[in-house]
Design a protein around this motif. Structure first.
Motif, PDB file in Angstrom:
ATOM      1  N   ARG A   5       0.821  -1.210   0.000  1.00  0.00           N
ATOM      2  CA  ARG A   5       0.000   0.000   0.000  1.00  0.00           C
ATOM      3  C   ARG A   5       0.855   1.261   0.000  1.00  0.00           C
ATOM      4  N   GLU A   6       0.435   2.262  -0.782  1.00  0.00           N
ATOM      5  CA  GLU A   6       1.054   3.586  -0.726  1.00  0.00           C
ATOM      6  C   GLU A   6       0.338   4.377   0.351  1.00  0.00           C
ATOM      7  N   LEU A   7       0.997   4.583   1.469  1.00  0.00           N
ATOM      8  CA  LEU A   7       0.371   5.210   2.625  1.00  0.00           C
ATOM      9  C   LEU A   7       1.247   6.341   3.148  1.00  0.00           C
ATOM     10  N   LYS A   8       0.604   7.318   3.807  1.00  0.00           N
ATOM     11  CA  LYS A   8       1.338   8.333   4.532  1.00  0.00           C
ATOM     12  C   LYS A   8       2.120   7.656   5.662  1.00  0.00           C
ATOM     13  N   VAL A   9       3.218   8.268   6.059  1.00  0.00           N
ATOM     14  CA  VAL A   9       4.032   7.702   7.137  1.00  0.00           C
ATOM     15  C   VAL A   9       3.194   7.506   8.393  1.00  0.00           C
ATOM     16  N   SER A  10       2.375   8.495   8.713  1.00  0.00           N
ATOM     17  CA  SER A  10       1.551   8.409   9.924  1.00  0.00           C
ATOM     18  C   SER A  10       0.531   7.286   9.817  1.00  0.00           C
ATOM     19  N   THR A  11      -0.064   7.113   8.634  1.00  0.00           N
ATOM     20  CA  THR A  11      -1.055   6.052   8.438  1.00  0.00           C
ATOM     21  C   THR A  11      -0.400   4.674   8.522  1.00  0.00           C
ATOM     22  N   ARG A  12       0.766   4.530   7.908  1.00  0.00           N
ATOM     23  CA  ARG A  12       1.470   3.247   7.973  1.00  0.00           C
ATOM     24  C   ARG A  12       1.853   2.917   9.417  1.00  0.00           C
ATOM     25  N   THR A  13       2.280   3.929  10.140  1.00  0.00           N
ATOM     26  CA  THR A  13       2.630   3.721  11.549  1.00  0.00           C
ATOM     27  C   THR A  13       1.415   3.280  12.347  1.00  0.00           C
ATOM     28  N   LEU A  14       0.280   3.933  12.104  1.00  0.00           N
ATOM     29  CA  LEU A  14      -0.949   3.583  12.813  1.00  0.00           C
ATOM     30  C   LEU A  14      -1.382   2.159  12.490  1.00  0.00           C
TER      31      LEU A  14
END
Length: 343
Positions: A56-65
């Motif tokens: 998935r291409e995700l924002k850093v914050s979203t991937r962390t969550l």
């Protein structure tokens, strides 16, 4: 696919040949009926979820969550369970004991499981998504946010540390998120035109500041600054903000260029809220205050969406409804005054 073109590996060993033969016959029947993909028989949720996240291409914050939610709430139960063995009944039983007393996090974790298994369904690994708990992916706020009155907002501003006063007022009148206002830099402020350029936000999911662009295109926006705030903001830039376009407006400490964390802001903000008689108010409550005031001023749904950085009209409508409710309270109070005057 003809039977000869695939092989089936059992998830476990069997005590007798008869047990193995019965299991194999059942799996072949399910595969023949299109109810089970052979890959799903041996692929565990942990394996698939890891591939899902990596792809998935995700924002850093979203991937962390997502990584945190997977490791803490999903993997302990589902990591070694094969996709084909995740049933609606099993999901329902798991959800019944999931994160009691934390409804918002519970809804988000369930939504992540539903999303991952939804992808597995679209990949033809499972016949249907087993996440079917009605309403489990959404939550209602336990207590409605009560916006600050103008008098309360003035009292909070007066009680908070001087270098945080513009931060409180921008959070309220410009309806900014905490992560947006604490990532504002000198170059983002155009005092001459009276505009804030919201292009980034900061999150603290890892315990350290992570700066990224807004999650949605709507989050990247220009916000008009109220004219009466401009003199104070100009003074703040002159007296409390370091030189250079990248200097933070509200750093952790003056002279530094490290973002102010929610934890470090909590003490001065709590003190100011208590002085104003509003210990329940959160920083998000200030944003709510600004949104309701904007709605009360006559802003349309589209205008609210643009100002707040929303992608759908749902939240904007909530602020309009709140403004309408407040207008009814005002009307009732005025009526009471009129009745009392005639008595």
């Amino acid at each position: 696919m003809p039977e000869s073109e695939y092989s089936i590996t059992a998830p476990d060993t069997f005590g007798t040949k008869a047990q193995a033969t019965a299991w194999l016959a059942k799996q072949r029947t399910l595969i023949g009926e299109g109810k089970v993909n052979p890959t799903a028989i041996v692929t565990t949720f942990g394996e698939y979820a890891s591939m899902w996240l990596a792809g998935r291409e995700l924002k850093v914050s979203t991937r962390t969550l997502y990584t945190r939610q997977l490791s803490r709430a999903l993997m302990p139960t589902w990591a070694d369970v094969r996709l084909a063995e995740i049933t609606p009944a099993a999901v329902r039983a798991w959800h019944a004991t999931l994160l009691p007393g934390r409804p918002t996090e519970r809804a988000h974790v369930y939504a992540l499981l539903r999303t991952i298994l939804g992808t597995a369904h679209r990949d033809d690994l499972i016949a249907a998504n087993p996440c079917r708990v009605s309403g489990a992916g959404s939550t209602k706020r336990a207590k409605p946010i009560r916006p600050a009155s103008l008098a309360e907002l003035e009292a909070i501003t007066a009680a908070v540390d001087e270098r945080f006063r513009p931060m409180v007022l921008l959070g309220a009148w410009c309806a900014l998120r905490f992560g947006e206002v604490t990532e504002l830099r000198r170059a983002d402020v155009d005092v001459t035109s009276g505009v804030l350029r919201i292009r980034r936000g900061v999150t603290w999911l890892t315990g350290a500041p992570v700066v990224d662009t807004p999650k949605t295109e709507a989050g990247s926006r220009d916000v008009a600054i109220l004219p009466h705030l401009l003199p104070m903001l100009a003074t703040h830039l002159r007296q409390h903000v370091a030189r250079g376009p990248d200097a933070l407006l509200f750093p952790l400490e003056e002279g530094q260029n490290v973002q102010l964390s929610p934890h470090r802001f909590r003490t001065p903000f709590n003190r100011a809220k208590a002085a104003a008689g509003r210990p329940d108010l959160t920083f998000h409550g200030l944003r709510h205050t600004g949104a309701v005031l904007a709605a009360a001023s006559g802003a349309t749904v589209a205008e609210l969406m643009a100002r707040l950085g929303h992608t759908t009209p749902t939240m904007a409508m909530k602020y309009q409804h709140a403004a309408a409710d407040r207008d009814r309270v005002i009307a009732d109070a005025l009526s009471d005054l009129a009745v009392a005057a005639r008595a």
